[in-house]
Write a protein that holds these residues in place. Structure first.
Motif, PDB file in Angstrom:
ATOM      1  N   MET A  23      -3.507 -16.439 -31.340  1.00  0.00           N
ATOM      2  CA  MET A  23      -2.134 -16.324 -31.866  1.00  0.00           C
ATOM      3  C   MET A  23      -2.170 -15.562 -33.179  1.00  0.00           C
ATOM      4  N   SER A  24      -1.271 -14.569 -33.335  1.00  0.00           N
ATOM      5  CA  SER A  24      -1.213 -13.777 -34.549  1.00  0.00           C
ATOM      6  C   SER A  24      -0.640 -14.609 -35.691  1.00  0.00           C
ATOM      7  N   LEU A  25      -0.802 -14.086 -36.911  1.00  0.00           N
ATOM      8  CA  LEU A  25      -0.291 -14.783 -38.089  1.00  0.00           C
ATOM      9  C   LEU A  25       1.226 -14.920 -38.016  1.00  0.00           C
ATOM     10  N   GLY A  26       1.876 -13.856 -37.517  1.00  0.00           N
ATOM     11  CA  GLY A  26       3.328 -13.891 -37.401  1.00  0.00           C
ATOM     12  C   GLY A  26       3.798 -14.954 -36.420  1.00  0.00           C
ATOM     13  N   SER A  27       3.116 -15.042 -35.278  1.00  0.00           N
ATOM     14  CA  SER A  27       3.480 -16.045 -34.282  1.00  0.00           C
ATOM     15  C   SER A  27       3.230 -17.450 -34.801  1.00  0.00           C
ATOM     16  N   ALA A  28       2.139 -17.611 -35.571  1.00  0.00           N
ATOM     17  CA  ALA A  28       1.838 -18.921 -36.147  1.00  0.00           C
ATOM     18  C   ALA A  28       2.935 -19.347 -37.121  1.00  0.00           C
ATOM     19  N   ALA A  29       3.402 -18.392 -37.938  1.00  0.00           N
ATOM     20  CA  ALA A  29       4.472 -18.688 -38.893  1.00  0.00           C
ATOM     21  C   ALA A  29       5.762 -19.046 -38.162  1.00  0.00           C
ATOM     22  N   GLN A  30       6.048 -18.317 -37.086  1.00  0.00           N
ATOM     23  CA  GLN A  30       7.243 -18.611 -36.292  1.00  0.00           C
ATOM     24  C   GLN A  30       7.157 -20.003 -35.667  1.00  0.00           C
ATOM     25  N   SER A  31       5.984 -20.343 -35.152  1.00  0.00           N
ATOM     26  CA  SER A  31       5.788 -21.667 -34.556  1.00  0.00           C
ATOM     27  C   SER A  31       6.000 -22.758 -35.589  1.00  0.00           C
ATOM     28  N   PHE A  32       5.478 -22.534 -36.787  1.00  0.00           N
ATOM     29  CA  PHE A  32       5.638 -23.517 -37.861  1.00  0.00           C
ATOM     30  C   PHE A  32       7.115 -23.729 -38.190  1.00  0.00           C
ATOM     31  N   LEU A  33       7.871 -22.637 -38.332  1.00  0.00           N
ATOM     32  CA  LEU A  33       9.283 -22.738 -38.684  1.00  0.00           C
ATOM     33  C   LEU A  33      10.086 -23.419 -37.574  1.00  0.00           C
ATOM     34  N   ILE A  34       9.775 -23.071 -36.321  1.00  0.00           N
ATOM     35  CA  ILE A  34      10.458 -23.709 -35.186  1.00  0.00           C
ATOM     36  C   ILE A  34      10.175 -25.209 -35.196  1.00  0.00           C
ATOM     37  N   GLY A  86       0.790 -25.079 -33.678  1.00  0.00           N
ATOM     38  CA  GLY A  86       1.656 -24.488 -34.691  1.00  0.00           C
ATOM     39  C   GLY A  86       2.945 -25.267 -34.863  1.00  0.00           C
ATOM     40  N   LEU A  87       3.516 -25.715 -33.743  1.00  0.00           N
ATOM     41  CA  LEU A  87       4.730 -26.517 -33.800  1.00  0.00           C
ATOM     42  C   LEU A  87       4.473 -27.848 -34.506  1.00  0.00           C
ATOM     43  N   ALA A  88       3.353 -28.480 -34.170  1.00  0.00           N
ATOM     44  CA  ALA A  88       3.025 -29.793 -34.739  1.00  0.00           C
ATOM     45  C   ALA A  88       2.854 -29.717 -36.248  1.00  0.00           C
ATOM     46  N   VAL A  89       2.257 -28.630 -36.728  1.00  0.00           N
ATOM     47  CA  VAL A  89       2.063 -28.465 -38.177  1.00  0.00           C
ATOM     48  C   VAL A  89       3.408 -28.441 -38.894  1.00  0.00           C
ATOM     49  N   GLY A  90       4.426 -27.887 -38.242  1.00  0.00           N
ATOM     50  CA  GLY A  90       5.750 -27.849 -38.843  1.00  0.00           C
ATOM     51  C   GLY A  90       6.578 -29.085 -38.585  1.00  0.00           C
ATOM     52  N   THR A 103      13.166 -26.436 -29.618  1.00  0.00           N
ATOM     53  CA  THR A 103      11.859 -25.840 -29.363  1.00  0.00           C
ATOM     54  C   THR A 103      11.774 -25.111 -28.024  1.00  0.00           C
ATOM     55  N   THR A 104      12.373 -25.659 -26.983  1.00  0.00           N
ATOM     56  CA  THR A 104      12.261 -25.019 -25.672  1.00  0.00           C
ATOM     57  C   THR A 104      12.859 -23.613 -25.649  1.00  0.00           C
ATOM     58  N   PRO A 105      14.131 -23.428 -26.048  1.00  0.00           N
ATOM     59  CA  PRO A 105      14.653 -22.055 -26.048  1.00  0.00           C
ATOM     60  C   PRO A 105      13.962 -21.160 -27.070  1.00  0.00           C
ATOM     61  N   ALA A 106      13.533 -21.730 -28.202  1.00  0.00           N
ATOM     62  CA  ALA A 106      12.869 -20.907 -29.223  1.00  0.00           C
ATOM     63  C   ALA A 106      11.525 -20.391 -28.729  1.00  0.00           C
ATOM     64  N   ARG A 141      10.742 -19.843 -25.689  1.00  0.00           N
ATOM     65  CA  ARG A 141      11.034 -18.865 -24.640  1.00  0.00           C
ATOM     66  C   ARG A 141      11.534 -17.547 -25.220  1.00  0.00           C
ATOM     67  N   LEU A 142      12.472 -17.617 -26.171  1.00  0.00           N
ATOM     68  CA  LEU A 142      13.146 -16.419 -26.653  1.00  0.00           C
ATOM     69  C   LEU A 142      12.443 -15.756 -27.832  1.00  0.00           C
ATOM     70  N   ILE A 143      11.854 -16.571 -28.711  1.00  0.00           N
ATOM     71  CA  ILE A 143      11.225 -16.004 -29.918  1.00  0.00           C
ATOM     72  C   ILE A 143       9.740 -15.739 -29.697  1.00  0.00           C
ATOM     73  N   LEU A 144       9.048 -16.713 -29.115  1.00  0.00           N
ATOM     74  CA  LEU A 144       7.607 -16.557 -28.903  1.00  0.00           C
ATOM     75  C   LEU A 144       7.279 -15.890 -27.570  1.00  0.00           C
ATOM     76  N   LYS A 145       8.307 -15.660 -26.739  1.00  0.00           N
ATOM     77  CA  LYS A 145       8.157 -14.940 -25.464  1.00  0.00           C
ATOM     78  C   LYS A 145       7.167 -15.609 -24.512  1.00  0.00           C
TER      79      LYS A 145
END
Length: 257
Positions: A1-12, A210-214, A31-34, A36-40
Motif C-alpha cells: 500500500m502506498s503512503l497516500g493510500s495509507a493516509a486515506q485509509s487512516f482518515l476513513i 490502515g482503517l484500524a489505526v484511524g 467505510t464500505t463505500p469509501a 470502494r470509491l476512494i481506495l478502488k
C-alpha cells in the motif's frame, strides 16, 4: 500500500470511528463505500474488510462508556450473541430478496426512526443523564438481538441502527446507555462476519490495518463527545445522523439505477 493510500485509509477509519463511538453504530456505512470509491478496492473486499475493523473501534468506544457505568453488559452480550446467529439467516435471506426496492424501503424506515427519535428528544428535553433502567427481561433483549442480526445480515449495515432506537424506546434506556450498550453488541455481532469473509478472501489486511489505526482514536474521540454532551443533544444528533444515512442510501441506489 502506498503512503497516500495509507493516509486515506487512516482518515476513513478516523471518520468511521468518530461516528461509531458517538452513535453506537458499526461505521460500515462510511467505510464500505469509501473503500470502494476512494481506495478502488473490489466490491466484495469493500464489504468484508470493514468487519474486523468494527471490533477494535466498537470496543474502544464501549470502554469509554463502561468506565462511566453506561453499558448494560448482560443486555449487550445477549443482543450480540443472538444477533450473530440471526445475521447468518439475514445474509441468506438477502440472496432471496435483494433489489433497489429493499434499500429504498430501508432508507424510508431510517427516516421514520430519525423523526421518531427527534420527537422523543423533544419530550425528553430534561433527560436522565446516566440513569440505569430496571434490568430488562431476557426475551425482550433477545428479540432486539434477533432484529438487529437480521437487519445487519440482510442489508450489510451495522446493527446499531436498530439496537439504539429499540433500547431507548422499548426498554427505556437513556440515549448514552443505549449507545454504550450498542457498541459492545456491535463488536460481538462483527465476529462471525469477520471470520466468514476472511475465509472467503474478502478482507484486505493492509486496508484493514490502515482503517484500524484511524478507527481506534476516532472511536475514543466520538465516545467522549457523546459522554460529555447533553442527553437531548445526543438524541437530536442521532436523528440527524440517521437522516444523512438515509439520504446516502437513496443517492447510492439512484446512482446504481
Amino acid at each position: 500500500m502506498s503512503l497516500g493510500s495509507a493516509a486515506q485509509s487512516f482518515l476513513i477509519g478516523a471518520v468511521s470511528g468518530v461516528l461509531s463511538g458517538a452513535f453506537g453504530i458499526g461505521g460500515g456505512i462510511v467505510t464500505t463505500p469509501a473503500i470502494r470509491l476512494i481506495l478502488k478496492a473490489p466490491a466484495l473486499v469493500a464489504v468484508g474488510t470493514p468487519l474486523p475493523v468494527i471490533i477494535p473501534g466498537a470496543l474502544t468506544g464501549a470502554w469509554t462508556y463502561l468506565r462511566r457505568d453506561l453499558v448494560d453488559v448482560r443486555a449487550a452480550t445477549t443482543v450480540g450473541v443472538v444477533g450473530s446467529i440471526a445475521s447468518i439467516v439475514g445474509a441468506w435471506l438477502s440472496k432471496l430478496a435483494g433489489g433497489s426496492a429493499v434499500m429504498l424501503a430501508t432508507a424510508a424506515l431510517i427516516v421514520y426512526v430519525a423523526a421518531d427519535t427527534a420527537v422523543w428528544a423533544a419530550k425528553k428535553s430534561r433527560g436522565h443523564h446516566g440513569q440505569r433502567p430496571a434490568a430488562p427481561a431476557v426475551p425482550r433483549v433477545a428479540t432486539i438481538g434477533l432484529a438487529a442480526g437480521l437487519y445487519s445480515g440482510f442489508l450489510g449495515l451495522g446493527g446499531g441502527f436498530v439496537i439504539v432506537p429499540l433500547l431507548t424506546r422499548w426498554l427505556g434506556f437513556d440515549m448514552k446507555r443505549a449507545v454504550g450498550t450498542s457498541l459492545l453488541s456491535v463488536a460481538i455481532l462483527a465476529i462471525p462476519g469477520s471470520v466468514a469473509h476472511y475465509l472467503l478472501g474478502h478482507i484486505d489486511p493492509k486496508i484493514a490495518l490502515g482503517l484500524a489505526v484511524g478507527v481506534v482514536p476516532g472511536a475514543a474521540v466520538g465516545s467522549r463527545l457523546t459522554v460529555l454532551a447533553r442527553e437531548t443533544a445526543v438524541r437530536y444528533a442521532f436523528a440527524v445522523m440517521l437522516v444523512c444515512v438515509a439520504v446516502w442510501l437513496v443517492l447510492g441506489e439512484l446512482g446504481a439505477l
